[in-house]
Design an enzyme around this catalytic site. Structure first.
Site, PDB file in Angstrom:
ATOM      1  N   CYS A 207       0.818  -1.216   0.000  1.00 54.45           N
ATOM      2  CA  CYS A 207       0.000   0.000   0.000  1.00 54.45           C
ATOM      3  C   CYS A 207       0.851   1.265   0.000  1.00 54.45           C
ATOM      4  CB  CYS A 207      -0.938   0.009   1.204  1.00 54.45           C
ATOM      5  SG  CYS A 207      -2.009  -1.419   1.279  1.00 54.45           S
TER       6      CYS A 207
ATOM      7  N   HIS B 142      -2.628   6.947   4.415  1.00 55.20           N
ATOM      8  CA  HIS B 142      -3.172   5.782   3.737  1.00 55.20           C
ATOM      9  C   HIS B 142      -4.506   5.411   4.386  1.00 55.20           C
ATOM     10  CE1 HIS B 142      -3.758   1.935   2.015  1.00 55.20           C
ATOM     11  NE2 HIS B 142      -3.352   1.236   3.064  1.00 55.20           N
TER      12      HIS B 142
ATOM     13  N   ASN C  36      -9.953  -0.035   1.891  1.00 55.03           N
ATOM     14  CA  ASN C  36      -8.523   0.083   1.616  1.00 55.03           C
ATOM     15  C   ASN C  36      -8.271  -0.269   0.155  1.00 55.03           C
ATOM     16  OD1 ASN C  36      -5.766  -0.252   1.408  1.00 55.03           O
ATOM     17  ND2 ASN C  36      -5.550  -1.435   3.296  1.00 55.03           N
TER      18      ASN C  36
HETATM   19  O1  UT7 Z   1      -2.650  -1.398   4.245  1.00 54.60           O
HETATM   20  C1  UT7 Z   1      -2.426  -2.182   5.364  1.00 54.60           C
HETATM   21  C2  UT7 Z   1      -3.461  -3.252   5.350  1.00 54.60           C
HETATM   22  N1  UT7 Z   1      -4.010  -3.706   6.548  1.00 54.60           N
HETATM   23  C3  UT7 Z   1      -4.426  -2.997   7.635  1.00 54.60           C
HETATM   24  O2  UT7 Z   1      -4.244  -1.838   7.778  1.00 54.60           O
HETATM   25  C4  UT7 Z   1      -5.158  -3.780   8.675  1.00 54.60           C
HETATM   26  C5  UT7 Z   1      -4.702  -3.483  10.086  1.00 54.60           C
HETATM   27  N2  UT7 Z   1      -5.514  -4.182  11.049  1.00 54.60           N
HETATM   28  C6  UT7 Z   1      -6.796  -3.826  11.321  1.00 54.60           C
HETATM   29  O3  UT7 Z   1      -7.301  -2.871  10.750  1.00 54.60           O
HETATM   30  C7  UT7 Z   1      -7.544  -4.578  12.382  1.00 54.60           C
HETATM   31  O4  UT7 Z   1      -6.648  -5.435  13.068  1.00 54.60           O
HETATM   32  C8  UT7 Z   1      -8.739  -5.390  11.830  1.00 54.60           C
HETATM   33  C9  UT7 Z   1      -9.822  -4.442  11.348  1.00 54.60           C
HETATM   34  C10 UT7 Z   1      -8.275  -6.288  10.698  1.00 54.60           C
HETATM   35  C11 UT7 Z   1      -9.327  -6.239  12.945  1.00 54.60           C
HETATM   36  O5  UT7 Z   1      -9.773  -5.434  14.012  1.00 54.60           O
HETATM   37  P1  UT7 Z   1      -9.365  -5.774  15.505  1.00 54.60           P
HETATM   38  O6  UT7 Z   1     -10.078  -4.827  16.366  1.00 54.60           O
HETATM   39  O7  UT7 Z   1      -7.880  -5.844  15.573  1.00 54.60           O
HETATM   40  O8  UT7 Z   1     -10.026  -7.196  15.678  1.00 54.60           O
HETATM   41  P2  UT7 Z   1      -9.300  -8.546  16.076  1.00 54.60           P
HETATM   42  O9  UT7 Z   1      -8.444  -9.027  14.964  1.00 54.60           O
HETATM   43  O10 UT7 Z   1      -8.667  -8.348  17.421  1.00 54.60           O
HETATM   44  O11 UT7 Z   1     -10.545  -9.514  16.207  1.00 54.60           O
HETATM   45  C12 UT7 Z   1     -11.517  -9.347  17.229  1.00 54.60           C
HETATM   46  C13 UT7 Z   1     -12.614 -10.354  16.984  1.00 54.60           C
HETATM   47  C14 UT7 Z   1     -12.107 -11.767  16.724  1.00 54.60           C
HETATM   48  O12 UT7 Z   1     -12.963 -12.665  17.379  1.00 54.60           O
HETATM   49  P3  UT7 Z   1     -12.521 -13.333  18.770  1.00 54.60           P
HETATM   50  O13 UT7 Z   1     -11.249 -14.063  18.447  1.00 54.60           O
HETATM   51  O14 UT7 Z   1     -12.337 -12.200  19.719  1.00 54.60           O
HETATM   52  O15 UT7 Z   1     -13.681 -14.213  19.079  1.00 54.60           O
HETATM   53  C15 UT7 Z   1     -12.255 -11.919  15.235  1.00 54.60           C
HETATM   54  O16 UT7 Z   1     -12.494 -13.260  14.863  1.00 54.60           O
HETATM   55  O17 UT7 Z   1     -13.370  -9.979  15.821  1.00 54.60           O
HETATM   56  C16 UT7 Z   1     -13.500 -11.103  14.960  1.00 54.60           C
HETATM   57  N3  UT7 Z   1     -13.588 -10.632  13.590  1.00 54.60           N
HETATM   58  C17 UT7 Z   1     -14.753 -10.280  13.047  1.00 54.60           C
HETATM   59  N4  UT7 Z   1     -16.012 -10.266  13.525  1.00 54.60           N
HETATM   60  C18 UT7 Z   1     -16.983  -9.827  12.705  1.00 54.60           C
HETATM   61  C19 UT7 Z   1     -12.609 -10.447  12.676  1.00 54.60           C
HETATM   62  N5  UT7 Z   1     -13.116  -9.984  11.539  1.00 54.60           N
HETATM   63  C20 UT7 Z   1     -14.463  -9.876  11.734  1.00 54.60           C
HETATM   64  C21 UT7 Z   1     -15.525  -9.442  10.925  1.00 54.60           C
HETATM   65  N6  UT7 Z   1     -16.769  -9.443  11.465  1.00 54.60           N
HETATM   66  N7  UT7 Z   1     -15.351  -9.013   9.654  1.00 54.60           N
END
Ligand code: UT7
Length: 339
Positions: A119, A258, A288
């Site tokens: 990105c 970004h 994104n």
């Molecule tokens: O250009 C660079 C590209 N990437 C990025 O910038 C991404 C950077 N990371 C992020 O933006 C965040 O880490 C995410 C948006 C991907 C995830 O958010 P988070 O607040 O860090 O959530 P998490 O990974 O800690 O997950 C929390 C919970 C999990 O469930 P458990 O394990 O607590 O039961 C996930 O399984 O949310 C769950 N989860 C979802 N639930 C509903 C993950 N994705 C989803 C979803 N819908 N789409």
């Protein structure tokens, strides 16, 4: 790498962008995977994203963006010396999308290549375009940031498929009388290669029936690690480039980070000490878009009247590699900056 632009001023003299027509909402995604509009909006700020039509590849998104940037700069393709396309979703492994695009634009005397920096690709490509002009190798450079992430996202993986969208943005770089780029800061930390990657399709794991069956041609991401990385480098890179350019965050009129996640943007803005009125956000409508994110944001900022001659802009990208990159520019030289 950090550098101050000390030679003749070089600026963005043309700007254009394009997004596919198809809008994919959070509610539609919630019908495909176990997610909800509420979860996506709260955790990312994304409401909807654009998805390329089946017949649209990355060069097809790039062509209208590039044509708009050329028209904005009052140039034809034939007047371009170098075409750089920043992308991680080229039309095919080779030849480059840039060569395909250059041909479509009639840029017959241009060199053309793709640049892969996740990105951060657009900021890396700006630096290269600037460098080619500053060194006297090129007079007019077309830099495109374009990605069709919808083609490499696993639509059954809720932790990634909700984040990405398709789009393209393009700029023309030329020497100008005053203003333009002040400094660049770029970096890469390959130790983070496995935090955001596509396992197969290259020389380490060539495409095979097994790699396809194992889903190894999809984006894999360790979201939490990338989140931590992103919040760290967005502010550290911005601070480094501001210092190099002899500016402070108080001088910045428009901060264009970004567009990956609203929470990451808000965190970075808070750490940098810049209030939201000076921060550009459109991640809510496009998700994104990887390499397209910053030029698409610049395009919309100008449409909203927030980007004019004299506007001091700070832009920072970050992404796969892991990579990051920032630049400070005084917007100048555009022929029609208020449409
Ligand atoms: O250009 C660079 C590209 N990437 C990025 O910038 C991404 C950077 N990371 C992020 O933006 C965040 O880490 C995410 C948006 C991907 C995830 O958010 P988070 O607040 O860090 O959530 P998490 O990974 O800690 O997950 C929390 C919970 C999990 O469930 P458990 O394990 O607590 O039961 C996930 O399984 O949310 C769950 N989860 C979802 N639930 C509903 C993950 N994705 C989803 C979803 N819908 N789409």
């Amino acid at each position: 790498m950090i550098g101050v632009c000390s030679g003749r001023p070089v600026s963005i003299t043309g700007l254009g962008c394009y997004v596919p027509k198809r809008v994919l909402t959070n509610d539609e995604l919630a019908q495909r995977v176990d997610t909800s509009d509420e979860w996506i909006q709260t955790r990312t700020g994304i409401k909807e994203r654009r998805i390329a039509a089946p017949e649209e590849a990355t060069s097809d998104l790039s062509i209208p963006a590039a044509k708009a940037a050329l028209a904005d700069a009052a140039l034809t393709g034939a007047e371009i010396d170098l075409v750089i396309v920043a992308t991680i979703t080229a039309d095919m492994p080779f030849p480059s999308t840039a060569a395909i695009l250059a041909n479509q634009l009639g840029a017959e005397s241009a060199a053309a290549y793709d640049l892969l920096a996740g990105c951060t690709g657009f900021v890396y490509a700006l630096t290269q375009g600037y460098g080619a002009i500053a060194a006297g190798l090129a007079r007019r450079v077309l830099v495109v940031g374009a990605d069709t992430l919808s083609r490499v996202v696993d639509w059954s993986d809720r932790s990634t498929c909700v984040l990405f969208g398709d789009g393209a943005g393009a700029v023309v770089l030329e020497e100008v009388e005053a203003g333009g780029f002040h400094a660049f800061e770029l970096g890469a930390d390959g130790a983070g290669e496995m935090e955001l990657f596509m396992p197969a399709g290259g020389s380490r794991r060539p495409s095979s029936a097994e790699t396809v069956a194992a889903g190894e041609h999809y984006v894999k991401m360790n979201g939490r690690e990338v989140y931590k990385f992103a919040t760290r480098v967005l502010s550290s890179s911005a601070q480094a480039v501001l210092e190099a350019s002899g500016r402070s965050i108080a001088d910045i009129d428009l901060y264009v980070p970004h567009q990956a996640n609203l929470r990451i943007i808000e965190h970075a803005a808070k750490k940098l000490g810049i209030e939201k009125e000076r921060v550009f956000v459109n991640v809510d409508r496009y998700g994104n878009t990887s390499s397209a994110s910053i030029p698409l944001a610049l395009c919309e900022a100008r449409q909203e009247g927030r980007l004019k001659d004299g506007t001091l802009v700070l832009m920072t990208g970050m992404g796969a590699g892991l990579t990051w990159g920032s630049s400070v520019i005084t917007w100048s030289g555009g022929r029609d900056n208020e449409h």
